[in-house]
Design a protein around this motif. Structure first.
Motif, PDB file in Angstrom:
ATOM      1  N   UNK A 238     -41.390  72.396  51.078  1.00  0.00           N
ATOM      2  CA  UNK A 238     -40.559  73.151  52.024  1.00  0.00           C
ATOM      3  C   UNK A 238     -39.455  73.906  51.293  1.00  0.00           C
ATOM      4  N   UNK A 239     -38.839  73.275  50.300  1.00  0.00           N
ATOM      5  CA  UNK A 239     -37.820  73.956  49.492  1.00  0.00           C
ATOM      6  C   UNK A 239     -38.438  75.161  48.796  1.00  0.00           C
ATOM      7  N   UNK A 240     -39.636  75.006  48.256  1.00  0.00           N
ATOM      8  CA  UNK A 240     -40.307  76.114  47.577  1.00  0.00           C
ATOM      9  C   UNK A 240     -40.718  77.213  48.556  1.00  0.00           C
ATOM     10  N   UNK A 241     -41.030  76.859  49.807  1.00  0.00           N
ATOM     11  CA  UNK A 241     -41.328  77.871  50.819  1.00  0.00           C
ATOM     12  C   UNK A 241     -40.079  78.702  51.114  1.00  0.00           C
ATOM     13  N   UNK A 242     -38.933  78.037  51.242  1.00  0.00           N
ATOM     14  CA  UNK A 242     -37.664  78.746  51.448  1.00  0.00           C
ATOM     15  C   UNK A 242     -37.453  79.731  50.290  1.00  0.00           C
ATOM     16  N   UNK A 243     -37.656  79.261  49.073  1.00  0.00           N
ATOM     17  CA  UNK A 243     -37.485  80.100  47.884  1.00  0.00           C
ATOM     18  C   UNK A 243     -38.459  81.272  47.882  1.00  0.00           C
ATOM     19  N   UNK A 244     -39.701  81.030  48.304  1.00  0.00           N
ATOM     20  CA  UNK A 244     -40.701  82.099  48.309  1.00  0.00           C
ATOM     21  C   UNK A 244     -40.366  83.196  49.314  1.00  0.00           C
ATOM     22  N   UNK A 245     -39.519  82.867  50.297  1.00  0.00           N
ATOM     23  CA  UNK A 245     -39.090  83.846  51.285  1.00  0.00           C
ATOM     24  C   UNK A 245     -37.852  84.615  50.825  1.00  0.00           C
ATOM     25  N   UNK A 246     -37.461  84.406  49.572  1.00  0.00           N
ATOM     26  CA  UNK A 246     -36.364  85.173  48.989  1.00  0.00           C
ATOM     27  C   UNK A 246     -34.998  84.510  49.069  1.00  0.00           C
ATOM     28  N   UNK A 247     -34.933  83.325  49.631  1.00  0.00           N
ATOM     29  CA  UNK A 247     -33.649  82.625  49.745  1.00  0.00           C
ATOM     30  C   UNK A 247     -33.414  81.751  48.509  1.00  0.00           C
ATOM     31  N   UNK A 248     -32.151  81.464  48.248  1.00  0.00           N
ATOM     32  CA  UNK A 248     -31.784  80.530  47.179  1.00  0.00           C
ATOM     33  C   UNK A 248     -31.448  79.190  47.805  1.00  0.00           C
ATOM     34  N   UNK A 249     -31.865  78.129  47.150  1.00  0.00           N
ATOM     35  CA  UNK A 249     -31.664  76.770  47.644  1.00  0.00           C
ATOM     36  C   UNK A 249     -30.872  76.006  46.590  1.00  0.00           C
ATOM     37  N   UNK A 250     -29.722  75.476  46.974  1.00  0.00           N
ATOM     38  CA  UNK A 250     -28.846  74.773  46.030  1.00  0.00           C
ATOM     39  C   UNK A 250     -28.629  73.329  46.450  1.00  0.00           C
ATOM     40  N   UNK A 251     -28.627  72.432  45.470  1.00  0.00           N
ATOM     41  CA  UNK A 251     -28.192  71.055  45.675  1.00  0.00           C
ATOM     42  C   UNK A 251     -27.160  70.779  44.594  1.00  0.00           C
ATOM     43  N   UNK A 252     -25.974  70.366  45.006  1.00  0.00           N
ATOM     44  CA  UNK A 252     -24.897  70.065  44.067  1.00  0.00           C
ATOM     45  C   UNK A 252     -24.406  68.651  44.340  1.00  0.00           C
ATOM     46  N   UNK A 253     -24.185  67.872  43.296  1.00  0.00           N
ATOM     47  CA  UNK A 253     -23.630  66.523  43.430  1.00  0.00           C
ATOM     48  C   UNK A 253     -22.264  66.507  42.747  1.00  0.00           C
ATOM     49  N   UNK A 254     -21.206  66.303  43.543  1.00  0.00           N
ATOM     50  CA  UNK A 254     -19.843  66.333  43.025  1.00  0.00           C
ATOM     51  C   UNK A 254     -19.438  64.979  42.475  1.00  0.00           C
ATOM     52  N   UNK A 255     -19.144  64.926  41.195  1.00  0.00           N
ATOM     53  CA  UNK A 255     -18.798  63.682  40.534  1.00  0.00           C
ATOM     54  C   UNK A 255     -17.459  63.099  40.956  1.00  0.00           C
ATOM     55  N   UNK A 256     -16.537  63.930  41.426  1.00  0.00           N
ATOM     56  CA  UNK A 256     -15.210  63.446  41.775  1.00  0.00           C
ATOM     57  C   UNK A 256     -15.088  62.906  43.186  1.00  0.00           C
ATOM     58  N   UNK A 257     -16.115  63.007  43.977  1.00  0.00           N
ATOM     59  CA  UNK A 257     -16.049  62.578  45.378  1.00  0.00           C
ATOM     60  C   UNK A 257     -16.524  61.153  45.565  1.00  0.00           C
ATOM     61  N   UNK A 258     -15.939  60.480  46.550  1.00  0.00           N
ATOM     62  CA  UNK A 258     -16.360  59.129  46.921  1.00  0.00           C
ATOM     63  C   UNK A 258     -17.382  59.159  48.063  1.00  0.00           C
ATOM     64  N   UNK A 259     -17.305  60.200  48.911  1.00  0.00           N
ATOM     65  CA  UNK A 259     -18.244  60.359  50.019  1.00  0.00           C
ATOM     66  C   UNK A 259     -18.616  61.835  50.118  1.00  0.00           C
ATOM     67  N   UNK A 260     -19.642  62.098  50.900  1.00  0.00           N
ATOM     68  CA  UNK A 260     -20.156  63.474  51.021  1.00  0.00           C
ATOM     69  C   UNK A 260     -20.315  64.126  49.646  1.00  0.00           C
ATOM     70  N   UNK A 261     -20.957  63.396  48.736  1.00  0.00           N
ATOM     71  CA  UNK A 261     -21.051  63.865  47.353  1.00  0.00           C
ATOM     72  C   UNK A 261     -22.032  65.019  47.175  1.00  0.00           C
ATOM     73  N   UNK A 262     -22.962  65.180  48.119  1.00  0.00           N
ATOM     74  CA  UNK A 262     -23.958  66.248  48.004  1.00  0.00           C
ATOM     75  C   UNK A 262     -23.565  67.458  48.847  1.00  0.00           C
ATOM     76  N   UNK A 263     -23.624  68.626  48.241  1.00  0.00           N
ATOM     77  CA  UNK A 263     -23.511  69.882  48.966  1.00  0.00           C
ATOM     78  C   UNK A 263     -24.874  70.548  48.856  1.00  0.00           C
ATOM     79  N   UNK A 264     -25.466  70.867  50.004  1.00  0.00           N
ATOM     80  CA  UNK A 264     -26.780  71.509  50.045  1.00  0.00           C
ATOM     81  C   UNK A 264     -26.591  72.840  50.749  1.00  0.00           C
ATOM     82  N   UNK A 265     -27.164  73.897  50.181  1.00  0.00           N
ATOM     83  CA  UNK A 265     -26.923  75.229  50.727  1.00  0.00           C
ATOM     84  C   UNK A 265     -28.161  76.099  50.577  1.00  0.00           C
ATOM     85  N   UNK A 266     -28.416  76.907  51.584  1.00  0.00           N
ATOM     86  CA  UNK A 266     -29.448  77.949  51.525  1.00  0.00           C
ATOM     87  C   UNK A 266     -28.746  79.265  51.814  1.00  0.00           C
ATOM     88  N   UNK A 267     -28.999  80.273  50.979  1.00  0.00           N
ATOM     89  CA  UNK A 267     -28.415  81.590  51.217  1.00  0.00           C
ATOM     90  C   UNK A 267     -29.408  82.674  50.818  1.00  0.00           C
TER      91      UNK A 267
END
Length: 89
Positions: A27-56
């Protein structure tokens, strides 16, 4: 070169349910094939909500979808569901 499986075993890290990724990654690769960028970021300084996921880009044009979560799978479910409702329904 070590595989990710070997590295995880060395660090005694349990695998995530593989069946989930059998659906999520295509599904992530399908999003990418449609021209969108898919990001997953894991913030080391956070105790909660450490993942930021974004499609643009792609069919979102100047808009984007974003989720901050402590559970990578829950976040992927949310953001892919939002994208699916907009473009695959």
């Amino acid at each position: 070169m070590e595989t990710v499986e070997e590295i995880a075993q060395k660090l005694r890290i349990d695998a995530i349910e593989e069946r989930y990724w059998n659906f999520a990654l295509p599904l992530i690769l399908k999003v990418q094939s449609e021209g969108a960028s898919f990001f997953i970021k894991a913030d080391g300084g956070r105790e909660s909500d450490i993942f930021t996921i974004m499609i643009e880009g792609g069919p979102l044009s100047g808009d984007y979808l974003r989720c901050e979560t402590s559970s990578l799978q829950d976040g992927l479910n949310e953001i892919l569901s939002d994208y699916s409702k907009r473009f695959w329904s």
